[in-house]
Motif scaffolding. Structure first.
Motif, PDB file in Angstrom:
ATOM      1  N   VAL A 198       8.762   4.846  -1.740  1.00  0.00           N
ATOM      2  CA  VAL A 198       8.430   3.484  -1.301  1.00  0.00           C
ATOM      3  C   VAL A 198       9.478   2.450  -1.706  1.00  0.00           C
ATOM      4  O   VAL A 198       9.284   1.257  -1.454  1.00  0.00           O
ATOM      5  CB  VAL A 198       7.048   3.057  -1.850  1.00  0.00           C
ATOM      6  CG1 VAL A 198       5.964   3.968  -1.309  1.00  0.00           C
ATOM      7  CG2 VAL A 198       7.033   3.041  -3.360  1.00  0.00           C
ATOM      8  N   HIS A 199      10.559   2.880  -2.300  1.00  0.00           N
ATOM      9  CA  HIS A 199      11.569   1.923  -2.776  1.00  0.00           C
ATOM     10  C   HIS A 199      12.908   2.083  -2.059  1.00  0.00           C
ATOM     11  O   HIS A 199      13.952   1.721  -2.585  1.00  0.00           O
ATOM     12  CB  HIS A 199      11.769   2.082  -4.282  1.00  0.00           C
ATOM     13  CG  HIS A 199      10.519   1.809  -5.079  1.00  0.00           C
ATOM     14  ND1 HIS A 199       9.969   0.558  -5.199  1.00  0.00           N
ATOM     15  CD2 HIS A 199       9.707   2.652  -5.770  1.00  0.00           C
ATOM     16  CE1 HIS A 199       8.876   0.619  -5.941  1.00  0.00           C
ATOM     17  NE2 HIS A 199       8.694   1.873  -6.295  1.00  0.00           N
ATOM     18  N   GLY A 200      12.855   2.651  -0.873  1.00  0.00           N
ATOM     19  CA  GLY A 200      14.067   2.752  -0.075  1.00  0.00           C
ATOM     20  C   GLY A 200      14.743   4.106  -0.154  1.00  0.00           C
ATOM     21  O   GLY A 200      14.436   4.933  -1.023  1.00  0.00           O
TER      22      GLY A 200
ATOM     23  N   MET B 272       0.848  -1.203   0.000  1.00  0.00           N
ATOM     24  CA  MET B 272       0.000   0.000   0.000  1.00  0.00           C
ATOM     25  C   MET B 272       0.874   1.240   0.000  1.00  0.00           C
ATOM     26  O   MET B 272       1.809   1.355   0.779  1.00  0.00           O
ATOM     27  CB  MET B 272      -0.907   0.015   1.236  1.00  0.00           C
ATOM     28  CG  MET B 272      -1.753   1.279   1.353  1.00  0.00           C
ATOM     29  SD  MET B 272      -2.785   1.236   2.850  1.00  0.00           S
ATOM     30  CE  MET B 272      -3.535   2.851   2.747  1.00  0.00           C
ATOM     31  N   ASN B 273       0.562   2.200  -0.906  1.00  0.00           N
ATOM     32  CA  ASN B 273       1.308   3.442  -0.987  1.00  0.00           C
ATOM     33  C   ASN B 273       0.667   4.472  -0.061  1.00  0.00           C
ATOM     34  O   ASN B 273      -0.479   4.865  -0.244  1.00  0.00           O
ATOM     35  CB  ASN B 273       1.298   3.954  -2.435  1.00  0.00           C
ATOM     36  CG  ASN B 273       2.267   5.098  -2.630  1.00  0.00           C
ATOM     37  OD1 ASN B 273       2.634   5.780  -1.683  1.00  0.00           O
ATOM     38  ND2 ASN B 273       2.676   5.317  -3.867  1.00  0.00           N
ATOM     39  N   ASP B 274       1.419   4.881   0.966  1.00  0.00           N
ATOM     40  CA  ASP B 274       0.887   5.849   1.924  1.00  0.00           C
ATOM     41  C   ASP B 274       1.006   7.285   1.442  1.00  0.00           C
ATOM     42  O   ASP B 274       0.543   8.203   2.122  1.00  0.00           O
ATOM     43  CB  ASP B 274       1.635   5.736   3.256  1.00  0.00           C
ATOM     44  CG  ASP B 274       1.268   4.462   3.994  1.00  0.00           C
ATOM     45  OD1 ASP B 274       0.175   3.943   3.748  1.00  0.00           O
ATOM     46  OD2 ASP B 274       2.083   4.003   4.806  1.00  0.00           O
ATOM     47  N   TRP B 275       1.626   7.479   0.300  1.00  0.00           N
ATOM     48  CA  TRP B 275       1.913   8.836  -0.157  1.00  0.00           C
ATOM     49  C   TRP B 275       0.981   9.231  -1.306  1.00  0.00           C
ATOM     50  O   TRP B 275       0.108   8.472  -1.706  1.00  0.00           O
ATOM     51  CB  TRP B 275       3.374   8.933  -0.593  1.00  0.00           C
ATOM     52  CG  TRP B 275       4.300   8.215   0.329  1.00  0.00           C
ATOM     53  CD1 TRP B 275       4.883   7.005   0.124  1.00  0.00           C
ATOM     54  CD2 TRP B 275       4.722   8.621   1.639  1.00  0.00           C
ATOM     55  NE1 TRP B 275       5.654   6.637   1.195  1.00  0.00           N
ATOM     56  CE2 TRP B 275       5.582   7.611   2.139  1.00  0.00           C
ATOM     57  CE3 TRP B 275       4.485   9.742   2.416  1.00  0.00           C
ATOM     58  CZ2 TRP B 275       6.187   7.698   3.388  1.00  0.00           C
ATOM     59  CZ3 TRP B 275       5.079   9.834   3.676  1.00  0.00           C
ATOM     60  CH2 TRP B 275       5.920   8.820   4.144  1.00  0.00           C
TER      61      TRP B 275
ATOM     62  N   GLY C 137       9.314   3.692   4.330  1.00  0.00           N
ATOM     63  CA  GLY C 137       8.436   3.911   3.188  1.00  0.00           C
ATOM     64  C   GLY C 137       6.962   3.934   3.543  1.00  0.00           C
ATOM     65  O   GLY C 137       6.105   3.945   2.657  1.00  0.00           O
ATOM     66  N   ARG C 138       6.637   3.930   4.844  1.00  0.00           N
ATOM     67  CA  ARG C 138       5.241   3.959   5.301  1.00  0.00           C
ATOM     68  C   ARG C 138       5.060   5.139   6.244  1.00  0.00           C
ATOM     69  O   ARG C 138       5.833   5.314   7.185  1.00  0.00           O
ATOM     70  CB  ARG C 138       4.876   2.666   6.024  1.00  0.00           C
ATOM     71  CG  ARG C 138       4.934   1.416   5.183  1.00  0.00           C
ATOM     72  CD  ARG C 138       3.822   1.373   4.164  1.00  0.00           C
ATOM     73  NE  ARG C 138       2.493   1.451   4.781  1.00  0.00           N
ATOM     74  CZ  ARG C 138       1.835   0.396   5.252  1.00  0.00           C
ATOM     75  NH1 ARG C 138       2.399  -0.813   5.211  1.00  0.00           N
ATOM     76  NH2 ARG C 138       0.631   0.545   5.766  1.00  0.00           N
ATOM     77  N   ALA C 139       4.066   5.958   5.979  1.00  0.00           N
ATOM     78  CA  ALA C 139       3.803   7.102   6.843  1.00  0.00           C
ATOM     79  C   ALA C 139       3.162   6.654   8.138  1.00  0.00           C
ATOM     80  O   ALA C 139       2.284   5.791   8.152  1.00  0.00           O
ATOM     81  CB  ALA C 139       2.896   8.100   6.125  1.00  0.00           C
ATOM     82  N   ALA C 140       3.597   7.228   9.247  1.00  0.00           N
ATOM     83  CA  ALA C 140       2.989   6.922  10.539  1.00  0.00           C
ATOM     84  C   ALA C 140       1.553   7.435  10.555  1.00  0.00           C
ATOM     85  O   ALA C 140       1.203   8.382   9.849  1.00  0.00           O
ATOM     86  CB  ALA C 140       3.800   7.571  11.666  1.00  0.00           C
ATOM     87  N   ASP C 141       0.720   6.795  11.383  1.00  0.00           N
ATOM     88  CA  ASP C 141      -0.686   7.188  11.447  1.00  0.00           C
ATOM     89  C   ASP C 141      -0.857   8.658  11.787  1.00  0.00           C
ATOM     90  O   ASP C 141      -1.789   9.319  11.311  1.00  0.00           O
ATOM     91  CB  ASP C 141      -1.418   6.338  12.488  1.00  0.00           C
ATOM     92  CG  ASP C 141      -1.546   4.879  12.056  1.00  0.00           C
ATOM     93  OD1 ASP C 141      -1.453   4.620  10.837  1.00  0.00           O
ATOM     94  OD2 ASP C 141      -1.728   4.018  12.934  1.00  0.00           O
ATOM     95  N   SER C 142       0.048   9.202  12.589  1.00  0.00           N
ATOM     96  CA  SER C 142      -0.086  10.581  13.051  1.00  0.00           C
ATOM     97  C   SER C 142       0.103  11.608  11.935  1.00  0.00           C
ATOM     98  O   SER C 142      -0.341  12.746  12.070  1.00  0.00           O
ATOM     99  CB  SER C 142       0.915  10.861  14.176  1.00  0.00           C
ATOM    100  OG  SER C 142       2.246  10.617  13.732  1.00  0.00           O
TER     101      SER C 142
ATOM    102  N   LEU D 150       8.288  14.533   7.507  1.00  0.00           N
ATOM    103  CA  LEU D 150       7.227  14.279   8.485  1.00  0.00           C
ATOM    104  C   LEU D 150       7.132  12.793   8.815  1.00  0.00           C
ATOM    105  O   LEU D 150       6.970  12.409   9.984  1.00  0.00           O
ATOM    106  CB  LEU D 150       5.892  14.781   7.945  1.00  0.00           C
ATOM    107  CG  LEU D 150       5.699  16.295   7.886  1.00  0.00           C
ATOM    108  CD1 LEU D 150       4.356  16.637   7.260  1.00  0.00           C
ATOM    109  CD2 LEU D 150       5.809  16.915   9.281  1.00  0.00           C
ATOM    110  N   GLY D 151       7.244  11.951   7.777  1.00  0.00           N
ATOM    111  CA  GLY D 151       7.191  10.514   8.006  1.00  0.00           C
ATOM    112  C   GLY D 151       8.328  10.030   8.873  1.00  0.00           C
ATOM    113  O   GLY D 151       8.138   9.193   9.765  1.00  0.00           O
TER     114      GLY D 151
END
Length: 208
Positions: free
Chosen positions: A13-15, A1-4, A72-77, A141-142
């Motif tokens: 998402v690829h490092g 899943m892409n968070d962006w 590569g994943r944004a935090a919920d916040s 931010l992430g």
């Protein structure tokens, strides 16, 4: 899943190496290529803004570090701030600022119209601001919102240091302006002939 945000988010998402390469390509990589091919000049640090030559690579480093921290994943916040409508709003905001600054600089005499429509200036105002602005904002931010480990604290400090150095460079540049972009002739796809005069664009505009 892409968070962006769609499309642009693929760079995140690829490092960290892909994130760094994408950010560095946007600035100063592609501007350097545009300057060489279309403006027929080599970017030289002494003739360019400090925030561009040194600050933007630091933003690329901050982007890569942020991606490394968040995996590569944004935090919920912060997910709501970097994806979907908010992600596009961020890009629109950066683009709006770029267009506003573009107009203001010409009206203030910092650039002539011919300088303002040079390839590197167009890229700076219409691509660097919205695209790099989003990538850096989302990754930073992430990264800062990611769960922190012993290794994470120095990495977060590095992000803050890189962004802080970029801000300081911008302050320096406001006090030490440079022409940066050549007057450009799009009909001939080459820079206009330069005037052998140490005058500023504003002074040239008032010369008889």
């Amino acid at each position: 899943m892409n968070d962006w945000a769609p499309v642009l988010g693929e760079a995140l998402v690829h490092g960290p190496w892909v994130a760094f390469a994408a950010a560095f390509a946007i600035s100063p990589g592609i501007p350097a290529l545009l300057a060489l091919v279309l403006e027929r000049r080599v970017l030289r640090p002494r003739q360019e803004f400090v925030a561009f030559i040194y600050g933007d690579p630091l933003l690329a480093l901050a982007t890569a570090t942020g991606v490394a921290l968040c995996g590569g994943r944004a935090a919920d916040s912060v997910r709501g701030l970097v994806t979907g409508g908010w992600g596009w709003a961020s890009m629109a905001g950066w683009l709006g600022f770029g267009l506003w600054q573009w107009r203001s600089e010409v009206r203030a005499g910092q650039y002539t119209f011919a300088q303002a429509v040079s390839p590197t200036k167009i890229w700076h105002q219409m691509v660097i601001y919205p695209v790099l602005g989003y990538l850096v904002t989302a990754a930073v931010l992430g990264g800062l919102a990611a769960s922190t480990t012993a290794v994470g604290y120095p990495a977060k400090a590095l992000i803050v240091l890189c962004v802080g150095a970029w801000c300081a460079a911008n302050v320096y540049d406001r006090r030490h302006p440079k022409p940066g972009h050549p007057a450009y002739d799009w009909r001939k796809l080459r820079p206009q002939a330069t005037i052998a005069c140490p005058c500023t664009p504003a002074e040239l505009a008032h010369r008889p």
